[in-house]
Motif scaffolding. Structure first.
Motif, PDB file in Angstrom:
ATOM      1  N   ALA A   1      -4.468   9.464   0.428  1.00 59.42           N
ATOM      2  CA  ALA A   1      -3.742   8.227   0.720  1.00 59.42           C
ATOM      3  C   ALA A   1      -4.407   7.464   1.856  1.00 59.42           C
ATOM      4  CB  ALA A   1      -2.301   8.550   1.107  1.00 59.42           C
ATOM      5  N   GLN A   2      -4.316   6.145   1.788  1.00 61.47           N
ATOM      6  CA  GLN A   2      -4.806   5.337   2.903  1.00 61.47           C
ATOM      7  C   GLN A   2      -3.857   5.419   4.087  1.00 61.47           C
ATOM      8  OE1 GLN A   2      -5.495   1.399   1.396  1.00 61.47           O
ATOM      9  NE2 GLN A   2      -7.462   1.963   0.509  1.00 61.47           N
ATOM     10  N   ARG A   3      -2.570   5.621   3.791  1.00 58.37           N
ATOM     11  CA  ARG A   3      -1.566   5.739   4.855  1.00 58.37           C
ATOM     12  C   ARG A   3      -0.776   7.015   4.620  1.00 58.37           C
ATOM     13  NH1 ARG A   3       1.670   0.746   6.519  1.00 58.37           N
ATOM     14  NH2 ARG A   3       1.603   1.914   8.444  1.00 58.37           N
ATOM     15  N   SER A   4      -0.821   7.912   5.606  1.00 56.71           N
ATOM     16  CA  SER A   4      -0.114   9.170   5.462  1.00 56.71           C
ATOM     17  C   SER A   4       0.483   9.605   6.791  1.00 56.71           C
ATOM     18  CB  SER A   4      -1.035  10.271   4.928  1.00 56.71           C
ATOM     19  OG  SER A   4      -2.042  10.570   5.873  1.00 56.71           O
ATOM     20  N   ASN A  14       0.403   2.899  -6.735  1.00 55.56           N
ATOM     21  CA  ASN A  14       1.237   2.329  -5.675  1.00 55.56           C
ATOM     22  C   ASN A  14       2.621   2.975  -5.584  1.00 55.56           C
ATOM     23  OD1 ASN A  14       1.061   0.626  -3.468  1.00 55.56           O
ATOM     24  ND2 ASN A  14       2.331  -0.930  -4.465  1.00 55.56           N
ATOM     25  N   MET A  62       0.837  -1.170   0.000  1.00 55.58           N
ATOM     26  CA  MET A  62       0.000   0.000   0.000  1.00 55.58           C
ATOM     27  C   MET A  62       0.890   1.245   0.000  1.00 55.58           C
ATOM     28  SD  MET A  62      -2.755   1.166   2.925  1.00 55.58           S
ATOM     29  CE  MET A  62      -3.234  -0.528   3.105  1.00 55.58           C
ATOM     30  N   HIS A 108      -3.556  11.462  -6.163  1.00 57.70           N
ATOM     31  CA  HIS A 108      -4.458  10.325  -6.415  1.00 57.70           C
ATOM     32  C   HIS A 108      -3.892   9.430  -7.517  1.00 57.70           C
ATOM     33  CE1 HIS A 108      -7.820  10.907  -3.751  1.00 57.70           C
ATOM     34  NE2 HIS A 108      -7.939  12.173  -4.105  1.00 57.70           N
ATOM     35  N   ARG A 136      -4.413  14.696   2.947  1.00 57.99           N
ATOM     36  CA  ARG A 136      -4.383  13.444   3.728  1.00 57.99           C
ATOM     37  C   ARG A 136      -5.334  12.402   3.134  1.00 57.99           C
ATOM     38  NH1 ARG A 136      -5.427  15.672   8.221  1.00 57.99           N
ATOM     39  NH2 ARG A 136      -3.286  15.868   8.934  1.00 57.99           N
ATOM     40  N   ALA A 137      -6.481  12.841   2.641  1.00 58.11           N
ATOM     41  CA  ALA A 137      -7.493  11.937   2.102  1.00 58.11           C
ATOM     42  C   ALA A 137      -7.060  11.272   0.795  1.00 58.11           C
ATOM     43  CB  ALA A 137      -8.808  12.687   1.883  1.00 58.11           C
ATOM     44  N   LYS A 139       2.391   4.952   0.467  1.00 57.95           N
ATOM     45  CA  LYS A 139       2.407   5.859   1.608  1.00 57.95           C
ATOM     46  C   LYS A 139       2.652   7.283   1.130  1.00 57.95           C
ATOM     47  CE  LYS A 139       4.382   2.303   4.564  1.00 57.95           C
ATOM     48  NZ  LYS A 139       4.681   1.316   3.538  1.00 57.95           N
TER      49      LYS A 139
END
Length: 169
Positions: A96-99, A74, A1, A68, A93-94, A3
């Motif tokens: 990415a799933q991990r930030s 990836n 995932m 995005h 921040r939105a 980052k």
């Protein structure tokens, strides 16, 4: 995932150079938010005028689109970005799933000195007070780590890498 690591703070805090070093250390792509400004916004700021939130809107939207696309492929990203407004940070921040956001803390006198020494940059020393006034506190945001950035570049980079390791371990 993928980052997203955002190195944030006002002009002169070292975010661009720190982001480049972090990206190299983590085999990630370095992006600089300054590269997403329109020519009109750059000319506006070069004239000593701070941007309004309305003027920032296309800039934020352009960064969102790029993030995005890259994160969707990836690609790990390290973004140098002032992060003045809480709502804009939430939008970045939105993406990415991990930030993780790293806010570089530098005393105002040192920021002024650093910005005054810059050459060929649209952000002049006279713009620093307006940028500091526009900075909304990140204190209540959970994905922001504050790092003292008034020491050596190597120390700042190492502290930043440690914070990243702790967050993403």
């Amino acid at each position: 995932m993928a980052k997203l690591i955002v190195i944030m703070g006002p002009a002169g805090c070292g975010k661009s150079v720190v982001a480049a070093r972090i990206a190299a250390a983590r085999s990630a792509t370095a992006l600089d938010a300054d590269d997403f400004h329109s020519r009109e916004n750059i000319a506006h700021m070069a004239g000593g005028n701070p941007l309004t939130d309305a003027q920032r809107e296309p800039w934020i939207a352009a960064m969102e689109k790029e993030l995005h696309a890259r994160l969707g492929n990836n690609e790990n990203i390290v973004l140098a970005y002032s992060g003045l407004r809480r709502a804009h940070r939430a939008r970045i921040r939105a993406c990415a799933q991990r930030s993780l956001f790293i806010k570089l803390q530098v005393p105002i006198a040192q920021l002024q000195e650093r910005v005054a020494k810059r050459q060929n940059h649209f952000m002049s020393a006279q713009m620093l007070p307006s940028q500091l006034a526009a900075m909304e506190s990140p204190a209540s945001e959970e994905t922001i780590v504050q790092i003292a950035a008034h020491g050596s570049l190597d120390d700042v980079v190492e502290s930043t890498l440690n914070a990243i390791r702790e967050t993403f371990s």
